[in-house]
Design a protein around this motif. Structure first.
Motif, PDB file in Angstrom:
ATOM      1  N   THR A 141      70.159  35.860  24.894  1.00  0.00           N
ATOM      2  CA  THR A 141      69.034  36.186  25.769  1.00  0.00           C
ATOM      3  C   THR A 141      68.216  34.978  26.211  1.00  0.00           C
ATOM      4  OG1 THR A 141      68.886  38.431  24.870  1.00  0.00           O
ATOM      5  CG2 THR A 141      66.940  37.582  25.994  1.00  0.00           C
ATOM      6  N   PRO A 142      67.825  34.066  25.316  1.00  0.00           N
ATOM      7  CA  PRO A 142      67.028  32.923  25.765  1.00  0.00           C
ATOM      8  C   PRO A 142      67.799  31.962  26.673  1.00  0.00           C
ATOM      9  CG  PRO A 142      66.885  33.215  23.378  1.00  0.00           C
ATOM     10  CD  PRO A 142      68.014  34.057  23.854  1.00  0.00           C
ATOM     11  N   LEU A 143      69.139  32.039  26.644  1.00  0.00           N
ATOM     12  CA  LEU A 143      69.958  31.097  27.395  1.00  0.00           C
ATOM     13  C   LEU A 143      70.360  31.610  28.770  1.00  0.00           C
ATOM     14  CD1 LEU A 143      72.369  30.048  24.488  1.00  0.00           C
ATOM     15  CD2 LEU A 143      70.289  28.884  25.240  1.00  0.00           C
ATOM     16  N   LEU A 144      70.254  32.905  29.006  1.00  0.00           N
ATOM     17  CA  LEU A 144      70.742  33.482  30.255  1.00  0.00           C
ATOM     18  C   LEU A 144      69.827  33.206  31.443  1.00  0.00           C
ATOM     19  CD1 LEU A 144      72.135  36.905  28.980  1.00  0.00           C
ATOM     20  CD2 LEU A 144      73.423  34.879  29.675  1.00  0.00           C
ATOM     21  N   GLY A 145      68.519  33.237  31.205  1.00  0.00           N
ATOM     22  CA  GLY A 145      67.587  32.928  32.286  1.00  0.00           C
ATOM     23  C   GLY A 145      67.379  34.037  33.294  1.00  0.00           C
ATOM     24  N   ASN A 146      68.133  35.104  33.194  1.00  0.00           N
ATOM     25  CA  ASN A 146      67.988  36.213  34.141  1.00  0.00           C
ATOM     26  C   ASN A 146      68.577  37.474  33.522  1.00  0.00           C
ATOM     27  OD1 ASN A 146      67.450  37.119  37.059  1.00  0.00           O
ATOM     28  ND2 ASN A 146      69.561  37.763  36.784  1.00  0.00           N
ATOM     29  N   GLY A 147      67.980  38.602  33.854  1.00  0.00           N
ATOM     30  CA  GLY A 147      68.536  39.867  33.419  1.00  0.00           C
ATOM     31  C   GLY A 147      68.162  40.257  32.003  1.00  0.00           C
ATOM     32  N   VAL A 148      68.688  41.397  31.580  1.00  0.00           N
ATOM     33  CA  VAL A 148      68.388  41.950  30.261  1.00  0.00           C
ATOM     34  C   VAL A 148      69.693  42.337  29.575  1.00  0.00           C
ATOM     35  CG1 VAL A 148      68.093  44.283  31.223  1.00  0.00           C
ATOM     36  CG2 VAL A 148      67.085  43.722  29.018  1.00  0.00           C
ATOM     37  N   CYS A 149      69.774  42.080  28.272  1.00  0.00           N
ATOM     38  CA  CYS A 149      70.947  42.464  27.484  1.00  0.00           C
ATOM     39  C   CYS A 149      70.711  43.831  26.849  1.00  0.00           C
ATOM     40  CB  CYS A 149      71.209  41.440  26.380  1.00  0.00           C
ATOM     41  SG  CYS A 149      71.745  39.828  26.959  1.00  0.00           S
ATOM     42  N   ILE A 150      71.709  44.688  26.922  1.00  0.00           N
ATOM     43  CA  ILE A 150      71.597  46.023  26.342  1.00  0.00           C
ATOM     44  C   ILE A 150      72.836  46.282  25.485  1.00  0.00           C
ATOM     45  CG2 ILE A 150      71.231  48.480  26.780  1.00  0.00           C
ATOM     46  CD1 ILE A 150      70.245  47.772  29.556  1.00  0.00           C
ATOM     47  N   GLY A 151      72.641  46.502  24.185  1.00  0.00           N
ATOM     48  CA  GLY A 151      73.749  46.784  23.286  1.00  0.00           C
ATOM     49  C   GLY A 151      74.100  48.264  23.305  1.00  0.00           C
ATOM     50  N   VAL A 152      75.334  48.566  23.674  1.00  0.00           N
ATOM     51  CA  VAL A 152      75.721  49.974  23.802  1.00  0.00           C
ATOM     52  C   VAL A 152      76.977  50.331  23.006  1.00  0.00           C
ATOM     53  CG1 VAL A 152      74.572  50.399  25.999  1.00  0.00           C
ATOM     54  CG2 VAL A 152      76.879  49.423  25.994  1.00  0.00           C
ATOM     55  N   GLY A 153      77.503  49.387  22.224  1.00  0.00           N
ATOM     56  CA  GLY A 153      78.592  49.678  21.296  1.00  0.00           C
ATOM     57  C   GLY A 153      79.733  50.500  21.864  1.00  0.00           C
ATOM     58  N   ALA A 154      79.873  51.726  21.355  1.00  0.00           N
ATOM     59  CA  ALA A 154      81.019  52.578  21.682  1.00  0.00           C
ATOM     60  C   ALA A 154      81.051  53.019  23.140  1.00  0.00           C
ATOM     61  CB  ALA A 154      81.013  53.808  20.785  1.00  0.00           C
ATOM     62  N   ALA A 155      79.998  52.776  23.905  1.00  0.00           N
ATOM     63  CA  ALA A 155      79.986  53.168  25.317  1.00  0.00           C
ATOM     64  C   ALA A 155      81.135  52.518  26.078  1.00  0.00           C
ATOM     65  CB  ALA A 155      78.652  52.785  25.967  1.00  0.00           C
ATOM     66  N   PHE A 156      81.559  51.332  25.657  1.00  0.00           N
ATOM     67  CA  PHE A 156      82.690  50.668  26.319  1.00  0.00           C
ATOM     68  C   PHE A 156      83.955  51.517  26.183  1.00  0.00           C
ATOM     69  CE2 PHE A 156      79.870  47.272  26.802  1.00  0.00           C
ATOM     70  CZ  PHE A 156      80.451  46.207  27.477  1.00  0.00           C
ATOM     71  N   ASP A 157      84.180  52.040  24.985  1.00  0.00           N
ATOM     72  CA  ASP A 157      85.368  52.870  24.765  1.00  0.00           C
ATOM     73  C   ASP A 157      85.272  54.182  25.529  1.00  0.00           C
ATOM     74  OD1 ASP A 157      86.592  51.026  23.060  1.00  0.00           O
ATOM     75  OD2 ASP A 157      85.555  51.821  21.303  1.00  0.00           O
ATOM     76  N   PHE A 158      84.091  54.788  25.526  1.00  0.00           N
ATOM     77  CA  PHE A 158      83.913  56.057  26.230  1.00  0.00           C
ATOM     78  C   PHE A 158      84.046  55.873  27.746  1.00  0.00           C
ATOM     79  CE2 PHE A 158      80.908  57.237  22.537  1.00  0.00           C
ATOM     80  CZ  PHE A 158      81.970  57.677  21.779  1.00  0.00           C
ATOM     81  N   GLN A 159      83.370  54.865  28.285  1.00  0.00           N
ATOM     82  CA  GLN A 159      83.362  54.663  29.735  1.00  0.00           C
ATOM     83  C   GLN A 159      84.726  54.217  30.264  1.00  0.00           C
ATOM     84  OE1 GLN A 159      81.154  55.437  31.883  1.00  0.00           O
ATOM     85  NE2 GLN A 159      79.161  55.521  30.888  1.00  0.00           N
ATOM     86  N   SER A 160      85.490  53.522  29.428  1.00  0.00           N
ATOM     87  CA  SER A 160      86.820  53.060  29.861  1.00  0.00           C
ATOM     88  C   SER A 160      87.887  54.129  29.682  1.00  0.00           C
ATOM     89  CB  SER A 160      87.225  51.814  29.071  1.00  0.00           C
ATOM     90  OG  SER A 160      87.436  52.131  27.702  1.00  0.00           O
ATOM     91  N   GLY A 161      87.550  55.171  28.914  1.00  0.00           N
ATOM     92  CA  GLY A 161      88.514  56.233  28.663  1.00  0.00           C
ATOM     93  C   GLY A 161      89.449  55.951  27.508  1.00  0.00           C
ATOM     94  N   SER A 162      89.241  54.834  26.793  1.00  0.00           N
ATOM     95  CA  SER A 162      90.130  54.503  25.674  1.00  0.00           C
ATOM     96  C   SER A 162      89.858  55.380  24.453  1.00  0.00           C
ATOM     97  CB  SER A 162      89.996  53.023  25.299  1.00  0.00           C
ATOM     98  OG  SER A 162      88.671  52.704  24.924  1.00  0.00           O
ATOM     99  N   VAL A 163      88.657  55.947  24.377  1.00  0.00           N
ATOM    100  CA  VAL A 163      88.312  56.893  23.311  1.00  0.00           C
ATOM    101  C   VAL A 163      87.615  58.095  23.964  1.00  0.00           C
ATOM    102  CG1 VAL A 163      86.890  57.300  21.262  1.00  0.00           C
ATOM    103  CG2 VAL A 163      88.066  55.110  21.538  1.00  0.00           C
ATOM    104  N   ALA A 164      88.056  59.295  23.600  1.00  0.00           N
ATOM    105  CA  ALA A 164      87.459  60.506  24.168  1.00  0.00           C
ATOM    106  C   ALA A 164      86.103  60.780  23.526  1.00  0.00           C
ATOM    107  CB  ALA A 164      88.382  61.696  23.966  1.00  0.00           C
ATOM    108  N   ARG A 165      85.116  61.101  24.344  1.00  0.00           N
ATOM    109  CA  ARG A 165      83.803  61.425  23.821  1.00  0.00           C
ATOM    110  C   ARG A 165      83.770  62.886  23.354  1.00  0.00           C
ATOM    111  NH1 ARG A 165      77.934  60.570  26.873  1.00  0.00           N
ATOM    112  NH2 ARG A 165      76.686  60.681  24.953  1.00  0.00           N
ATOM    113  N   ALA A 166      82.874  63.179  22.433  1.00  0.00           N
ATOM    114  CA  ALA A 166      82.747  64.540  21.911  1.00  0.00           C
ATOM    115  C   ALA A 166      82.368  65.510  23.022  1.00  0.00           C
ATOM    116  CB  ALA A 166      81.687  64.574  20.810  1.00  0.00           C
TER     117      ALA A 166
END
Length: 222
Positions: A141-166
């Protein structure tokens, strides 16, 4: 639970601009603590959808950092398909590695952060599991200089379809954990079968204290 035993991780959480409850049990406990309907569930996958939809009007861009090889790219592809016109600043799936004291300062990681900085995204979505993603965001975060970081963990698997959501009925009734446990028992058994009961044991005294305090306050008011 990890933050309760790791002062460094606790400090990272306390520095965050926003920490949200991503599970219904946290929402239920929050309401027992007196927050009422002011507290609600905010999952990573739902937050991705909400901000991607909103950014179609604001023109803000997104960078996806995380997931297994190919997952971030597939996540971005599906989101562009779902939200035509979505601005993608970049994607990257980092190699599996430990992040911790003395391990999060390699030239490789700084090079990855520099590539993100150059792309100037408004949102950097991070999905490398917890607590690694919190450690990475604290570093980046201090090095990026722009934007916001958001940790979303398993959302990558759900959004990509690699893991089915409940199914929605399970999500609405606080049972998504059961679906995730049955889908990935080797990876998640410790979180749900050991850490969850320990969390309940630690939080029960706080709940009882708040209930008694509210009851006493109500009695004194009458």
């Amino acid at each position: 639970m990890l933050a309760a035993s790791d002062p460094t991780l606790l400090q990272i959480h306390e520095k965050a601009l926003l920490v949200v409850p991503d599970g219904m049990p946290l929402v239920w406990i929050g309401r027992l603590m007196g927050y009422g309907k002011a507290i609600g569930r905010v999952t990573g996958a739902d937050l991705v959808d909400a901000l991607c939809s909103h950014s179609l009007y604001t023109g803000q861009s997104h960078y996806f950092y995380g997931g297994k090889p190919g997952v971030a790219a597939e996540m971005a592809r599906r989101l562009v398909e779902k939200f035509p016109g979505l601005k993608i600043a970049g994607v990257f799936s980092p190699p599996m590695r430990a992040l911790g004291r003395g391990q999060a300062t390699s030239d490789e990681i700084y090079s990855e952060i520099e590539n993100i900085r150059i792309s100037r995204p408004d949102f950097v979505w991070v999905g490398i599991s917890s607590p690694k993603q919190e450690i990475w965001m604290d570093l980046a975060t201090p090095l990026l200089g722009n934007g916001v970081c958001i940790g979303v963990g398993a959302a990558f698997d759900f959004q990509s379809g690699s893991v089915a959501r409940a199914p929605k009925w399970m999500r609405d009734n606080g049972l998504e954990w059961l679906h995730r446990l049955s889908s990935e028992p080797k990876r998640l058994w410790k979180r749900y079968l050991l850490l969850a009961p320990l969390f309940i044991i630690r939080v029960v005294p706080d709940i009882l204290f708040n209930v008694i305090r509210r009851l006493r306050g109500s009695s004194e008011f009458r």
